[in-house]
Design an enzyme around this catalytic site. Structure first.
Site, PDB file in Angstrom:
ATOM      1  N   LYS A 103      14.512   6.340  11.516  1.00 41.87           N
ATOM      2  CA  LYS A 103      14.234   6.649  10.113  1.00 41.87           C
ATOM      3  C   LYS A 103      12.726   6.506   9.897  1.00 41.87           C
ATOM      4  CE  LYS A 103      14.440   4.912   5.460  1.00 41.87           C
ATOM      5  NZ  LYS A 103      14.990   3.966   4.481  1.00 41.87           N
ATOM      6  N   GLY A 164      14.510   0.472  -4.031  1.00 44.30           N
ATOM      7  CA  GLY A 164      14.836  -0.811  -4.646  1.00 44.30           C
ATOM      8  C   GLY A 164      14.835  -0.817  -6.165  1.00 44.30           C
ATOM      9  N   ALA A 190      17.312   5.894  -1.113  1.00 44.69           N
ATOM     10  CA  ALA A 190      16.551   5.048  -2.030  1.00 44.69           C
ATOM     11  C   ALA A 190      16.743   5.390  -3.499  1.00 44.69           C
ATOM     12  CB  ALA A 190      15.052   5.093  -1.734  1.00 44.69           C
ATOM     13  N   GLY A 191      16.875   4.339  -4.290  1.00 42.71           N
ATOM     14  CA  GLY A 191      16.854   4.467  -5.740  1.00 42.71           C
ATOM     15  C   GLY A 191      18.202   4.408  -6.427  1.00 42.71           C
ATOM     16  N   ASN A 212      20.495   0.226   0.316  1.00 46.48           N
ATOM     17  CA  ASN A 212      20.447  -1.166   0.759  1.00 46.48           C
ATOM     18  C   ASN A 212      20.520  -2.106  -0.438  1.00 46.48           C
ATOM     19  OD1 ASN A 212      18.455  -2.918   3.287  1.00 46.48           O
ATOM     20  ND2 ASN A 212      19.762  -3.795   1.755  1.00 46.48           N
ATOM     21  N   THR A 213      19.484  -2.057  -1.276  1.00 44.90           N
ATOM     22  CA  THR A 213      19.377  -3.032  -2.356  1.00 44.90           C
ATOM     23  C   THR A 213      20.556  -2.973  -3.320  1.00 44.90           C
ATOM     24  OG1 THR A 213      16.983  -2.774  -2.187  1.00 44.90           O
ATOM     25  CG2 THR A 213      17.799  -3.929  -4.123  1.00 44.90           C
TER      26      THR A 213
END
Lengths: 262, 66
Positions: A103, A164, A190-191, A212-213
């Protein structure tokens, strides 16, 4: 068409899960593994960092908990601000685990974590020439995403919102254009903040979501991991089913004829 | 002689190999990758690769990340 016969194919390999998850920000390895399992993820991202020379050598390693023979390990270039550092990181990843699927993310600004596109193009070019299979983190710009695909990236991963941030799909129209032009898998990276965000991404036709977050920072990460898995499945099925057209006025669901009242 | 390991100065014997350094640090046979002066030192060459004074070594592992 069923979900089971609808694999996500990246670099010639088929995956049943369209939810890719990161392994950062968990309280310990046990929680990391439990979240990965609850998410049903087959591809998991890891970061590369210096070993702590003072640490207990018998302490478990992330890869003991998430064995590479069971999961597809996707090393990232998080923290890299230059093409050179990103390329170094990928070479270390290949040495570490014989991983060539990577990645690529080259960050341009610490506050937004938006990618530095110039550096990302440069790194992608070098990595592809060296035989890496590059999944690239990009701005949600149709021209940029198309360029990465033409260069030979195996997947293009536009952001939905800053890493995040949990702000969700901020520009669905750009994603639609990117998806219309796609020649390689497009994953939102992301986001996203919650299950409805991933469902929206999948309903738009995205091939997968990387997050992830949104799981790690939930009050109950394992429950959120399951919610994300269901959100991806629901969104994918809705995309395949094809939604009804939007109409301005109502349309009765019950028969208009045969009523027995005047 | 002095070298740098993961950004910190370290005294090591002359002619030490990468494998011997890893053993001294307790990281031999672990899932790590080694870079010297910006170049990968392949695992298959750790036993032969002799470290020189001033070398900058990085010993890298996989950690949680997104």
């Amino acid at each position: 068409m069923t979900i089971q016969k609808d694999p996500l194919v990246i670099a010639g390999r088929a995956y049943q899960s369209r939810l890719l998850v990161g392994t950062g920000k968990y309280k310990d390895f046990a929680e990391t593994r439990a979240a990965v399992d609850a998410a049903g993820a087959e591809i998991i991202t890891v970061a590369l960092r210096r070993v702590n020379l003072g640490q207990d050598k018998d302490a478990p390693n992330l890869l003991d908990v998430l064995p590479p023979d069971r999961f597809t390990i996707l090393p990232n270039t998080a923290g890299c601000y230059t093409a050179e550092d990103a390329v170094r990181t990928c070479r270390l990843a290949r040495e570490l685990g014989d991983w060539k699927l990577v990645k690529l993310e080259v960050i341009g600004d610490p506050q937004t974590l938006y990618p530095d596109m110039r550096q990302t193009y440069e790194a992608a070019k070098i990595l592809i020439a060296e035989g890496f299979e590059v999944m690239v983190y990009s701005v949600d710009d149709p021209v940029a995403c198309k360029t990465f695909a033409e260069m030979g990236c195996v997947a293009v991963m536009p952001l939905a919102a800053p890493i995040g941030s949990g702000l969700g799909i901020r520009n669905p129209y750009n994603l639609r254009i990117i998806l219309e032009q796609a020649t390689v898998p497009i994953l939102v990276d992301a986001g996203v903040g919650t299950a409805s965000d991933v469902a929206v991404a999948m309903e738009l036709g995205c091939d997968g979501v990387l997050l992830n977050t949104a799981i790690a920072a939930a009050k109950d990460p394992l429950l959120m991991a399951e919610a994300m898995r269901l959100g991806v499945d629901a969104g994918r099925k809705a995309f395949l089913a094809g939604r009804m057209p939007r109409k301005l006025y109502a349309s009765a669901s019950s028969p208009v004829d045969g009523t027995f009242f005047e | 002689m002095q070298i740098q390991v993961n950004g910190a100065a370290r005294e090591v014997p002359e002619q030490i190999t990468v494998l011997a350094l890893l053993a001294e640090l307790g990281w031999a046979d672990r899932r790590v990758a080694v870079e010297r002066n910006g170049e990968i030192v392949p695992r298959s060459t750790h036993a032969q690769a002799v470290i020189e004074a001033g070398d900058r070594l990085e010993i890298i592992q996989a950690v949680g990340g997104g």
